[in-house]
Write a protein that holds these residues in place. Structure first.
Motif, PDB file in Angstrom:
ATOM      1  N   ARG A 104       0.843  -1.187   0.000  1.00  0.00           N
ATOM      2  CA  ARG A 104       0.000   0.000   0.000  1.00  0.00           C
ATOM      3  C   ARG A 104       0.882   1.241   0.000  1.00  0.00           C
ATOM      4  N   ILE A 105       0.391   2.297  -0.612  1.00  0.00           N
ATOM      5  CA  ILE A 105       1.134   3.555  -0.636  1.00  0.00           C
ATOM      6  C   ILE A 105       1.285   4.068   0.791  1.00  0.00           C
ATOM      7  N   ALA A 106       2.486   4.511   1.131  1.00  0.00           N
ATOM      8  CA  ALA A 106       2.765   4.991   2.480  1.00  0.00           C
ATOM      9  C   ALA A 106       3.141   6.467   2.446  1.00  0.00           C
ATOM     10  N   ALA A 107       3.053   7.101   3.600  1.00  0.00           N
ATOM     11  CA  ALA A 107       3.374   8.520   3.710  1.00  0.00           C
ATOM     12  C   ALA A 107       4.877   8.704   3.865  1.00  0.00           C
ATOM     13  N   VAL A 108       5.617   8.363   2.817  1.00  0.00           N
ATOM     14  CA  VAL A 108       7.057   8.589   2.740  1.00  0.00           C
ATOM     15  C   VAL A 108       7.347   9.216   1.385  1.00  0.00           C
ATOM     16  N   ASP A 109       8.453   9.930   1.270  1.00  0.00           N
ATOM     17  CA  ASP A 109       8.801  10.538  -0.008  1.00  0.00           C
ATOM     18  C   ASP A 109       8.747   9.500  -1.113  1.00  0.00           C
ATOM     19  N   VAL A 168      -3.583   5.683  -9.284  1.00  0.00           N
ATOM     20  CA  VAL A 168      -3.575   6.707  -8.241  1.00  0.00           C
ATOM     21  C   VAL A 168      -4.242   7.969  -8.758  1.00  0.00           C
ATOM     22  N   SER A 169      -4.668   8.789  -7.828  1.00  0.00           N
ATOM     23  CA  SER A 169      -5.181  10.116  -8.137  1.00  0.00           C
ATOM     24  C   SER A 169      -4.472  11.113  -7.248  1.00  0.00           C
ATOM     25  N   VAL A 170      -4.495  12.347  -7.647  1.00  0.00           N
ATOM     26  CA  VAL A 170      -3.854  13.385  -6.844  1.00  0.00           C
ATOM     27  C   VAL A 170      -4.515  13.459  -5.470  1.00  0.00           C
ATOM     28  N   GLU A 171      -5.836  13.386  -5.439  1.00  0.00           N
ATOM     29  CA  GLU A 171      -6.528  13.445  -4.157  1.00  0.00           C
ATOM     30  C   GLU A 171      -6.206  12.220  -3.313  1.00  0.00           C
ATOM     31  N   GLY A 172      -6.074  11.058  -3.961  1.00  0.00           N
ATOM     32  CA  GLY A 172      -5.708   9.857  -3.223  1.00  0.00           C
ATOM     33  C   GLY A 172      -4.336   9.974  -2.589  1.00  0.00           C
ATOM     34  N   LEU A 173      -3.398  10.591  -3.281  1.00  0.00           N
ATOM     35  CA  LEU A 173      -2.072  10.824  -2.710  1.00  0.00           C
ATOM     36  C   LEU A 173      -2.177  11.714  -1.476  1.00  0.00           C
ATOM     37  N   ARG A 174      -3.003  12.738  -1.571  1.00  0.00           N
ATOM     38  CA  ARG A 174      -3.180  13.636  -0.423  1.00  0.00           C
ATOM     39  C   ARG A 174      -3.780  12.891   0.767  1.00  0.00           C
ATOM     40  N   ARG A 175      -4.762  12.044   0.499  1.00  0.00           N
ATOM     41  CA  ARG A 175      -5.392  11.310   1.595  1.00  0.00           C
ATOM     42  C   ARG A 175      -4.410  10.369   2.280  1.00  0.00           C
ATOM     43  N   THR A 176      -3.402   9.934   1.538  1.00  0.00           N
ATOM     44  CA  THR A 176      -2.383   9.058   2.114  1.00  0.00           C
ATOM     45  C   THR A 176      -1.407   9.823   2.995  1.00  0.00           C
ATOM     46  N   GLY A 177      -1.431  11.148   2.927  1.00  0.00           N
ATOM     47  CA  GLY A 177      -0.504  11.963   3.713  1.00  0.00           C
ATOM     48  C   GLY A 177       0.673  12.476   2.915  1.00  0.00           C
ATOM     49  N   LEU A 178       0.556  12.404   1.588  1.00  0.00           N
ATOM     50  CA  LEU A 178       1.618  12.889   0.716  1.00  0.00           C
ATOM     51  C   LEU A 178       1.259  14.254   0.139  1.00  0.00           C
ATOM     52  N   ARG A 179       2.278  15.078  -0.083  1.00  0.00           N
ATOM     53  CA  ARG A 179       2.094  16.384  -0.702  1.00  0.00           C
ATOM     54  C   ARG A 179       2.472  16.273  -2.177  1.00  0.00           C
TER      55      ARG A 179
END
Length: 266
Positions: A104-109, A168-179
């Motif tokens: 799963r996508i994680a909140a890391v660079d 992925v979507s841009v909003e999905g990245l944001r929800r994961t904690g990514l900028r």
């Protein structure tokens, strides 16, 4: 004592392995192939599940490497190795490897591949991500990250870097904690100006078209490399590597260790 050597390129085992060059067959079986002693050693060191290895009948070092890793070895002639590797001058061993489950996508660079279509570019980006402490997200329209050509270009770092294959979507990245940060050819901020208060998702796009306009429109933070000498743009793999290197200072790796700007690029 004579050795058993597989010499028929029509052998069902050989045909089954050769089919792994087809992405549909890789998806159906959950397997891929890699070639060469360094790729095999690195994959084993990263914990990859290597199912079997094929080596030339006189390749003692390749057979020893595979056997030492607990991998079943089959000795073959050159015609069989060429059929399995899919090239005229393959370098054994050629190994069959299980494709790891996509995390799963994680909140890391992370670097997000959005429509990157050349497997060589895909592999080069993955290798740079491993070097500079970024996770990888292979998103919409991106070439198969588990293609043998991509594995070769990445030096098998697919097995060592956090690698998520998902739409992925841009909003999905944001929800994961990514900028989200969009890599654009012009009018973006300098890499030094990118905020460091939260982990970033660096989006890089298609080789010819870049990121889609509607995707860029969703992203406030955009980054551009300033180029001299009349050069308008860089290859996506080169640009991605330079940006990851520029953005990594003071950040944290996916494994939790901090990353500085030291080290060599090679």
């Amino acid at each position: 004592m004579s050795r058993s050597v597989l010499t028929s390129a029509r052998n069902p085992r050989v045909v089954a392995v050769a089919k792994l060059h087809d992405p549909r067959h890789r998806r159906a079986t959950g397997l891929t192939i890699l070639e060469g002693p360094h790729q095999l050693a690195d994959a084993v060191a990263a914990g990859a599940q290597v199912r079997e290895a094929y080596v030339l009948e006189d390749d003692e070092s390749g057979a020893f490497l595979a056997s030492a890793a607990g991998v079943a070895v089959t000795r073959v002639d050159e015609s069989v190795l060429r059929r399995i590797a899919g090239s005229d001058n393959p370098r054994g061993p050629v190994a069959v490897v299980a494709i790891p489950r996509s995390p799963r996508i994680a909140a890391v660079d992370s670097i997000v591949l959005w429509g990157v279509q050349d497997p060589g570019n895909v592999g080069a980006i993955i290798r740079s991500a491993a070097a500079f402490g970024f996770a990888v997200i292979a998103g919409s329209g991106t070439s198969d990250v588990w293609a043998p050509k991509a594995i070769r270009a990445a030096a098998a770092t697919q097995f060592a870097v956090p690698l998520s294959v998902t739409d992925v979507s841009v909003e999905g990245l944001r929800r994961t904690g990514l900028r989200p940060v969009a890599a654009v050819a012009r009018d973006g901020m300098d890499p030094a100006e990118v905020p460091t208060s939260e982990p970033i998702a660096l989006l890089v796009g298609n080789e010819a078209a870049g990121l889609p306009d509607d995707v860029v429109a969703e992203i406030e933070d955009r980054v551009t490399l300033r180029l001299d000498g009349g050069v308008e743009s860089l290859n996506v793999a080169v640009a991605g590597a330079v940006l990851m290197y520029a953005l990594r200072g003071g950040r944290e790796r996916p494994d939790g260790r901090s990353v500085d700007r030291g080290g060599d690029v090679g």
